[in-house]
Enzyme design. Structure first.
Site, PDB file in Angstrom:
ATOM      1  N   TYR B 176      27.252  24.373 -27.835  1.00 23.95           N
ATOM      2  CA  TYR B 176      27.172  24.340 -26.370  1.00 23.95           C
ATOM      3  C   TYR B 176      25.880  24.998 -25.949  1.00 23.95           C
ATOM      4  CZ  TYR B 176      28.265  29.337 -25.815  1.00 23.95           C
ATOM      5  OH  TYR B 176      28.221  30.700 -25.842  1.00 23.95           O
ATOM      6  N   CYS B 177      25.506  24.757 -24.675  1.00 22.98           N
ATOM      7  CA  CYS B 177      24.284  25.364 -24.181  1.00 22.98           C
ATOM      8  C   CYS B 177      24.430  25.668 -22.702  1.00 22.98           C
ATOM      9  CB  CYS B 177      23.078  24.481 -24.485  1.00 22.98           C
ATOM     10  SG  CYS B 177      23.237  22.784 -23.897  1.00 22.98           S
ATOM     11  N   ARG B 178      23.472  25.228 -21.909  1.00 26.11           N
ATOM     12  CA  ARG B 178      23.470  25.654 -20.501  1.00 26.11           C
ATOM     13  C   ARG B 178      24.309  24.786 -19.596  1.00 26.11           C
ATOM     14  NH1 ARG B 178      16.963  26.561 -20.116  1.00 26.11           N
ATOM     15  NH2 ARG B 178      16.898  28.653 -21.003  1.00 26.11           N
TER      16      ARG B 178
END
Lengths: 223, 223
Positions: B176-178
């Site tokens: 996952y990221c932003r």
DNA sequence: TTTTTATTCAAGCGTTCTATTGAATACGCC
DNA sequence: GGCGTATTCAATAGAACGCTTGAATAAAAA
């Protein structure tokens, strides 16, 4: 496609919507459309704008896909594009409330402001279930017909003074209208109290109720 | 105060907020601040804007009360004013997604786009409980430190290529990221698959997770 | 077909917004 | 105190916006 380019494009898309929300006039139109569909002319009358100006603002809202138009013969009927748009509008308003202290002050500065805290929506559901209160809808009848709260009686603010005899004196009367920043319900409460009734206003109004997916009468589905 | 006057004023207040959301540049700043606080200079570097320009946009956001600044000696640290602001930003984005078909297309046009549908957030909680997957956070480590999902391992995209040996080959890896429109996680998934790992991306990212009030590690309270 | 009605389009003009540049402020450090 | 750094302020030119006016369109009525 490169990352930077992708970002530029998506933010530009989001900004189209933000931009459409960036004009007081357009927000006023959106707020009216949250009560139900309207023709251009009706919107112009209700907002004191020229028809051409309203039409122009509607184009902006339409390009941002916040509203949709349907042609009915010679007329064009505008409505919110879907209920997510209503969510967005209510979220924007609640952020404003939260952040801008001046807003609450403005509200209190109005003549008819009801000092007492409004009846929460959850409590209303209990009261109505127990038949311990009467609920009146003080919006124009056109809006009542488009959709209203269950067990509510249509009593537009302009008719209220002549129809007081229809209301009971042994139970509290709860009034609602277009929402937190609409004053019809406050006016009604003020008038009813003067005449010796027990009256309160509901927290929020039709759009807040509907956005929360509570039971309603009518077919307000926007699409 | 008269009704008309009241309305004019409140819509103008609401429009201040809408207006602040009406610029792609400002939305980009808001999106970065949704990951955690930043200094002006850092924002300028990350967005390829001049410092003066960033400062100017930040003033607009601040006047709309969407962000707050705190002075730390010679620096100014900006952050979202509160989590309702994050709600507003996410709501705006979801309306955009809903209404602007072109957005989905843009997303798919990106080179590293992951065809497969992302793992829903609810499913991730189950997977982690059963220790059936490894969760990696591909954002810069500064953002990980500010707050991250429970049981996630910090593995910034730039370090990932050298740190592949730290990851298991017998369990799926979830990245996952932003958020939905950030590409770090897609890049990670692409790379991991090339190297023979089983990899998926999470639906949404840190802001979506946090806005839903799920368990987190760190103290991301904005105020 | 002509007229009427509801809406949209196009042009114009004054106002506001944007990005850039360079100066001003405010703080910490030597 | 004097200097360097981070940020904000001020001034500018060019683009974009908002409202008005008057014409264009398109459907319905006469």
């Amino acid at each position: 496609m490169a990352h930077r380019e992708f970002k530029q494009k998506i933010y530009a898309e989001f900004a189209r919507i933000g931009n459409a929300l960036g004009s007081a006039r357009r927000l006023e139109l959106l707020d009216i459309l949250a009560q139900g569909p309207r023709h251009v002319e009706a919107l112009a009358a209700e907002t004191d704008m020229t028809v051409a100006n309203v039409s122009q603002h509607l184009q902006v809202l339409r390009q941002a896909r916040l509203v949709e138009a349907e042609r009915e013969g010679t007329k064009a009927l505008y409505r919110l594009a879907d209920r997510h748009v209503l969510d967005l509008w209510l979220t924007l308003r609640s952020v404003a409330e939260e952040r801008l202290a001046d807003l609450g002050q403005l509200r209190r500065d109005v003549d008819v402001y009801d000092e007492e805290s409004p009846v929460p929506r959850d409590e209303l559901e209990r009261l109505l279930l127990d038949r311990d209160a009467v609920l009146i809808d003080t919006r124009p009848s056109r809006e009542y017909e488009h959709g209203h709260l269950p067990a509510s009686i249509s009593m537009p603010m302009e008719e209220l003074p002549e129809r007081l005899h229809e209301l009971p004196r042994d139970r509290p009367i709860i009034a609602y209208c277009r929402g937190d920043y609409c004053l019809f319900a406050d006016e009604a409460v003020t008038l009813l109290r003067e005449k010796g009734f027990e009256a309160h206003r509901l927290d929020g109004g039709w759009p807040e109720w509907w956005a929360e997916d509570r039971a309603v009468v009518g077919d307000p589905e926007i699409t």
